[in-house]
Design a protein around this motif. Structure first.
Motif, PDB file in Angstrom:
ATOM      1  N   MET A 155      53.138 -10.354 -39.289  1.00 41.22           N
ATOM      2  CA  MET A 155      52.108  -9.757 -38.517  1.00 41.22           C
ATOM      3  C   MET A 155      52.620  -9.128 -37.241  1.00 41.22           C
ATOM      4  O   MET A 155      51.933  -8.308 -36.688  1.00 41.22           O
ATOM      5  CB  MET A 155      51.099 -10.819 -38.160  1.00 41.22           C
ATOM      6  N   LYS A 156      53.745  -9.538 -36.876  1.00 37.38           N
ATOM      7  CA  LYS A 156      54.310  -8.949 -35.685  1.00 37.38           C
ATOM      8  C   LYS A 156      54.518  -7.458 -35.876  1.00 37.38           C
ATOM      9  O   LYS A 156      54.266  -6.684 -34.961  1.00 37.38           O
ATOM     10  CB  LYS A 156      55.637  -9.624 -35.354  1.00 37.38           C
ATOM     11  N   LYS A 157      54.924  -7.113 -37.021  1.00 35.50           N
ATOM     12  CA  LYS A 157      55.141  -5.708 -37.258  1.00 35.50           C
ATOM     13  C   LYS A 157      53.854  -4.927 -37.061  1.00 35.50           C
ATOM     14  O   LYS A 157      53.835  -3.837 -36.551  1.00 35.50           O
ATOM     15  CB  LYS A 157      55.688  -5.482 -38.652  1.00 35.50           C
ATOM     16  N   ARG A 158      52.765  -5.509 -37.434  1.00 40.59           N
ATOM     17  CA  ARG A 158      51.493  -4.839 -37.299  1.00 40.59           C
ATOM     18  C   ARG A 158      51.116  -4.673 -35.848  1.00 40.59           C
ATOM     19  O   ARG A 158      50.565  -3.657 -35.474  1.00 40.59           O
ATOM     20  CB  ARG A 158      50.417  -5.654 -37.982  1.00 40.59           C
ATOM     21  N   THR A 159      51.403  -5.599 -35.045  1.00 37.28           N
ATOM     22  CA  THR A 159      51.033  -5.516 -33.656  1.00 37.28           C
ATOM     23  C   THR A 159      51.843  -4.435 -32.945  1.00 37.28           C
ATOM     24  O   THR A 159      51.337  -3.785 -32.038  1.00 37.28           O
ATOM     25  CB  THR A 159      51.230  -6.867 -32.944  1.00 37.28           C
ATOM     26  N   SER A 174      50.472  -1.170 -34.272  1.00 37.09           N
ATOM     27  CA  SER A 174      49.100  -0.968 -33.846  1.00 37.09           C
ATOM     28  C   SER A 174      49.025  -0.445 -32.421  1.00 37.09           C
ATOM     29  O   SER A 174      48.346   0.563 -32.186  1.00 37.09           O
ATOM     30  CB  SER A 174      48.332  -2.283 -33.994  1.00 37.09           C
ATOM     31  N   PRO A 175      49.674  -1.062 -31.426  1.00 36.58           N
ATOM     32  CA  PRO A 175      49.588  -0.474 -30.091  1.00 36.58           C
ATOM     33  C   PRO A 175      50.290   0.881 -30.027  1.00 36.58           C
ATOM     34  O   PRO A 175      49.825   1.798 -29.331  1.00 36.58           O
ATOM     35  CB  PRO A 175      50.304  -1.481 -29.191  1.00 36.58           C
ATOM     36  N   LEU A 176      51.381   1.032 -30.760  1.00 36.46           N
ATOM     37  CA  LEU A 176      52.082   2.312 -30.762  1.00 36.46           C
ATOM     38  C   LEU A 176      51.222   3.397 -31.403  1.00 36.46           C
ATOM     39  O   LEU A 176      51.105   4.507 -30.884  1.00 36.46           O
ATOM     40  CB  LEU A 176      53.412   2.152 -31.507  1.00 36.46           C
ATOM     41  N   SER A 177      50.605   3.095 -32.493  1.00 40.20           N
ATOM     42  CA  SER A 177      49.753   4.079 -33.153  1.00 40.20           C
ATOM     43  C   SER A 177      48.519   4.361 -32.309  1.00 40.20           C
ATOM     44  O   SER A 177      48.044   5.496 -32.250  1.00 40.20           O
ATOM     45  CB  SER A 177      49.382   3.627 -34.550  1.00 40.20           C
ATOM     46  N   LYS A 178      47.980   3.336 -31.631  1.00 45.57           N
ATOM     47  CA  LYS A 178      46.841   3.554 -30.740  1.00 45.57           C
ATOM     48  C   LYS A 178      47.250   4.454 -29.581  1.00 45.57           C
ATOM     49  O   LYS A 178      46.508   5.360 -29.192  1.00 45.57           O
ATOM     50  CB  LYS A 178      46.294   2.217 -30.210  1.00 45.57           C
ATOM     51  N   LEU A 179      48.432   4.210 -29.049  1.00 43.38           N
ATOM     52  CA  LEU A 179      48.929   5.011 -27.939  1.00 43.38           C
ATOM     53  C   LEU A 179      49.146   6.458 -28.367  1.00 43.38           C
ATOM     54  O   LEU A 179      48.762   7.399 -27.664  1.00 43.38           O
ATOM     55  CB  LEU A 179      50.226   4.392 -27.397  1.00 43.38           C
ATOM     56  N   LEU A 180      49.769   6.648 -29.510  1.00 49.65           N
ATOM     57  CA  LEU A 180      49.999   8.005 -30.018  1.00 49.65           C
ATOM     58  C   LEU A 180      48.670   8.698 -30.318  1.00 49.65           C
ATOM     59  O   LEU A 180      48.488   9.882 -30.038  1.00 49.65           O
ATOM     60  CB  LEU A 180      50.873   7.971 -31.267  1.00 49.65           C
ATOM     61  N   THR A 181      47.736   7.958 -30.887  1.00 50.39           N
ATOM     62  CA  THR A 181      46.431   8.541 -31.185  1.00 50.39           C
ATOM     63  C   THR A 181      45.720   8.921 -29.900  1.00 50.39           C
ATOM     64  O   THR A 181      45.109  10.006 -29.804  1.00 50.39           O
ATOM     65  CB  THR A 181      45.576   7.532 -31.980  1.00 50.39           C
ATOM     66  N   LEU A 182      45.782   8.037 -28.910  1.00 48.52           N
ATOM     67  CA  LEU A 182      45.153   8.319 -27.620  1.00 48.52           C
ATOM     68  C   LEU A 182      45.814   9.524 -26.939  1.00 48.52           C
ATOM     69  O   LEU A 182      45.119  10.402 -26.398  1.00 48.52           O
ATOM     70  CB  LEU A 182      45.239   7.073 -26.720  1.00 48.52           C
TER      71      LEU A 182
END
Length: 156
Positions: free
Chosen positions: A1-5, A8-16
């Motif tokens: 699950m660490k990989k997901r975290t 997830s913040p990286l993809s959220k940051l890129l999306t933002l």
């Protein structure tokens, strides 16, 4: 699950970041459309007056009139009409003995002339032959604006 975290913040940051860039781009284009001043109406300058045609010189006017007289005399239908035209034309000359020189040959600036004649004789010659074979190549006017010398050349 660490990989997901991490994703997830990286993809959220890129999306933002992508969303902000798109929003900024959209805002700028709206500002450009809204903020662009309307071009001022361009007033067309008043049309420039047409350049005046240069007035013909006294020599040019005299040449035109004399050419018409010469053609009229040579093309006249009868002797009386030719004599009236000759009388009219004589008013343009300083006297009846005004010299008329006819160039028969020119080479290296040296002109050969036919036997000199006078305007009265030349006009009568035109009347008799009914052929105007020459054109005016040079004209000289006196102080009163009358023709004092005439140089003719053969038409080609």
């Amino acid at each position: 699950m660490k990989k997901r975290t991490i994703k997830s913040p990286l993809s959220k940051l890129l999306t933002l970041a992508l969303f902000c860039m798109l929003a900024m781009g959209a805002c700028k284009s709206k500002k450009k459309v809204v903020a662009a001043p309307e071009p001022a109406p361009v007033e067309e300058p008043a049309p420039a007056p047409a350049p005046e045609q240069p007035q013909p010189s006294a020599e040019e006017v005299a040449v035109g009139k004399l050419e018409n007289y010469f053609n009229s005399v040579s093309n006249s239908s009868n002797v009386d009409a030719a004599n009236r035209t000759i009388s009219e034309a004589m008013g343009m000359f300083s006297n009846q003995e005004t010299p008329v020189l006819i160039v028969i040959h020119e080479e290296n600036g040296i002109k050969d002339y036919d036997e000199p004649t006078t305007i009265a004789k030349y006009l009568n010659y035109l009347k008799d032959t009914k052929k105007n074979l020459n054109f005016i190549s040079d004209i000289r006017l006196d102080n009163n604006g009358r023709v004092s010398e005439l140089e003719l050349r053969r038409k080609k």
